[in-house]
Write a protein that holds these residues in place. Structure first.
Motif, short mmCIF file in Angstrom:
data_model
loop_
_atom_site.label_atom_id
_atom_site.label_comp_id
_atom_site.label_asym_id
_atom_site.label_seq_id
_atom_site.Cartn_x
_atom_site.Cartn_y
_atom_site.Cartn_z
N ASP A 66 -19.62 -2.25 -49.63
CA ASP A 66 -20.67 -2.49 -48.64
C ASP A 66 -20.31 -1.72 -47.37
OD1 ASP A 66 -22.41 -3.48 -46.73
OD2 ASP A 66 -22.18 -5.57 -47.33
N PRO A 67 -21.17 -0.80 -46.92
CA PRO A 67 -20.84 0.01 -45.75
C PRO A 67 -21.03 -0.71 -44.42
CG PRO A 67 -23.00 0.60 -46.55
CD PRO A 67 -22.45 -0.42 -47.52
N GLY A 68 -21.48 -1.95 -44.46
CA GLY A 68 -21.74 -2.68 -43.22
C GLY A 68 -20.49 -2.81 -42.36
N PRO A 69 -20.70 -2.97 -41.07
CA PRO A 69 -19.56 -3.05 -40.15
C PRO A 69 -18.82 -4.38 -40.30
CG PRO A 69 -21.58 -3.50 -38.97
CD PRO A 69 -21.97 -3.12 -40.38
N GLY A 70 -17.53 -4.33 -40.04
CA GLY A 70 -16.73 -5.56 -40.00
C GLY A 70 -16.87 -6.20 -38.63
N ARG A 71 -16.32 -7.36 -38.49
CA ARG A 71 -16.37 -8.01 -37.18
C ARG A 71 -15.07 -7.72 -36.44
NH1 ARG A 71 -14.14 -13.32 -38.90
NH2 ARG A 71 -13.93 -12.97 -41.12
N LYS A 72 -15.16 -7.66 -35.13
CA LYS A 72 -13.98 -7.37 -34.31
C LYS A 72 -13.58 -8.64 -33.57
CE LYS A 72 -14.06 -2.49 -33.81
NZ LYS A 72 -13.42 -1.46 -33.04
N VAL A 73 -12.26 -8.87 -33.58
CA VAL A 73 -11.71 -10.06 -32.94
C VAL A 73 -10.60 -9.59 -32.00
CG1 VAL A 73 -10.50 -12.23 -33.36
CG2 VAL A 73 -12.23 -11.46 -34.96
N HIS A 74 -10.56 -10.18 -30.82
CA HIS A 74 -9.52 -9.80 -29.86
C HIS A 74 -8.24 -10.57 -30.18
CE1 HIS A 74 -7.50 -9.55 -25.87
NE2 HIS A 74 -7.94 -8.30 -25.99
N GLU A 75 -7.25 -9.84 -30.72
CA GLU A 75 -5.94 -10.39 -31.05
C GLU A 75 -4.90 -9.33 -30.71
OE1 GLU A 75 -5.17 -12.25 -34.85
OE2 GLU A 75 -7.28 -12.78 -35.05
N PRO A 76 -4.51 -9.22 -29.45
CA PRO A 76 -3.60 -8.15 -29.03
C PRO A 76 -2.25 -8.15 -29.77
CG PRO A 76 -4.45 -9.35 -27.13
CD PRO A 76 -4.93 -10.06 -28.35
N GLY A 77 -1.77 -9.29 -30.24
CA GLY A 77 -0.48 -9.35 -30.91
C GLY A 77 -0.52 -9.00 -32.39
N HIS A 78 -1.69 -8.80 -32.93
CA HIS A 78 -1.84 -8.50 -34.36
C HIS A 78 -1.34 -7.08 -34.64
CE1 HIS A 78 -3.73 -7.88 -38.27
NE2 HIS A 78 -3.95 -9.19 -38.33
N PRO A 79 -0.62 -6.88 -35.76
CA PRO A 79 -0.10 -5.54 -36.05
C PRO A 79 -1.18 -4.48 -36.28
CG PRO A 79 0.48 -7.10 -37.80
CD PRO A 79 -0.18 -7.87 -36.72
N ASP A 80 -2.40 -4.88 -36.61
CA ASP A 80 -3.48 -3.91 -36.84
C ASP A 80 -4.43 -3.80 -35.66
OD1 ASP A 80 -2.60 -3.22 -39.41
OD2 ASP A 80 -3.57 -4.98 -40.28
N ALA A 81 -4.03 -4.33 -34.51
CA ALA A 81 -4.89 -4.27 -33.31
C ALA A 81 -4.93 -2.84 -32.78
CB ALA A 81 -4.36 -5.21 -32.24
N ASP A 82 -6.10 -2.47 -32.25
CA ASP A 82 -6.22 -1.14 -31.65
C ASP A 82 -5.65 -1.18 -30.23
OD1 ASP A 82 -8.18 -2.39 -30.08
OD2 ASP A 82 -9.86 -1.38 -31.06
N ALA A 83 -5.81 -0.08 -29.51
CA ALA A 83 -5.22 0.03 -28.16
C ALA A 83 -5.77 -1.02 -27.21
CB ALA A 83 -5.47 1.42 -27.61
N GLU A 84 -7.00 -1.49 -27.46
CA GLU A 84 -7.61 -2.50 -26.58
C GLU A 84 -7.33 -3.92 -27.05
OE1 GLU A 84 -11.67 -1.32 -26.72
OE2 GLU A 84 -11.31 0.53 -25.59
N GLY A 85 -6.59 -4.07 -28.16
CA GLY A 85 -6.23 -5.39 -28.66
C GLY A 85 -7.21 -5.99 -29.65
N TYR A 86 -8.15 -5.19 -30.15
CA TYR A 86 -9.14 -5.69 -31.10
C TYR A 86 -8.72 -5.36 -32.53
CZ TYR A 86 -12.37 -6.81 -27.37
OH TYR A 86 -12.95 -7.36 -26.26
N VAL A 87 -8.95 -6.31 -33.42
CA VAL A 87 -8.66 -6.14 -34.84
C VAL A 87 -10.00 -6.15 -35.58
CG1 VAL A 87 -7.53 -7.13 -36.86
CG2 VAL A 87 -6.48 -7.35 -34.61
N GLU A 88 -10.20 -5.15 -36.43
CA GLU A 88 -11.42 -5.14 -37.25
C GLU A 88 -11.15 -5.92 -38.52
OE1 GLU A 88 -14.78 -2.24 -39.25
OE2 GLU A 88 -13.08 -1.34 -38.21
N LEU A 89 -11.96 -6.96 -38.74
CA LEU A 89 -11.84 -7.80 -39.93
C LEU A 89 -12.84 -7.34 -40.99
CD1 LEU A 89 -11.50 -11.28 -38.20
CD2 LEU A 89 -9.68 -9.88 -39.19
N PRO A 90 -12.63 -7.72 -42.22
CA PRO A 90 -13.56 -7.33 -43.30
C PRO A 90 -14.99 -7.81 -43.04
CG PRO A 90 -11.54 -8.18 -44.22
CD PRO A 90 -11.49 -8.45 -42.74
#
Length: 131
Positions: A66-90
């Protein structure tokens, strides 16, 4: 035996559909896959199956991401967080998966009912032939 083959193909297709749904639910929080990025919800595509005698049934034509976008959650401590602290979930919704699971279960049950009705008619036909 054509109706039995049709029901059997429907049962096999719905079983695969249930397996894909289970896989989606199991990976609903997977943020890292071997391909990179979060898990993508899988959907199943059915098509008509014709055998050499021209009898039809159903088969799984493929499993698509499914090409739909995942949801983004602010979790700065997560190992997959981006530079702004957001993690893209499935892009998996437990509610949508449960609705799909109910539909697949009902379709599976309908195929079993059709198979049992066919077996009963064959049995009755054989009983008539014995009389």
């Amino acid at each position: 035996m054509d109706p039995i083959d049709v029901s059997a193909s429907g049962l096999a297709a719905q079983r695969q559909r249930l397996e894909v749904i289970a896989q989606n639910i199991a990976n609903a929080e997977t943020t890292r896959t071997p391909e990179g990025g979060p898990y993508r919800r899988q959907t199943i595509v059915f098509s008509e199956a014709l055998d050499s005698a021209g009898n039809s049934g159903v088969e799984v034509a493929g499993v698509l991401a499914d090409p739909g976008p995942g949801r983004k959650v602010h979790e700065p401590g997560h190992p997959d967080a981006d530079a702004e602290g957001y993690v893209e979930l499935p892009n998996v919704s437990a509610v949508e998966e449960m609705v799909d699971m109910i539909g697949a279960t009902r379709a599976y049950e309908a195929n079993i009912t059709a198979l049992n009705a066919t077996k009963s008619m064959i049995r009755k036909a054989l009983d008539i032939g014995r009389e």
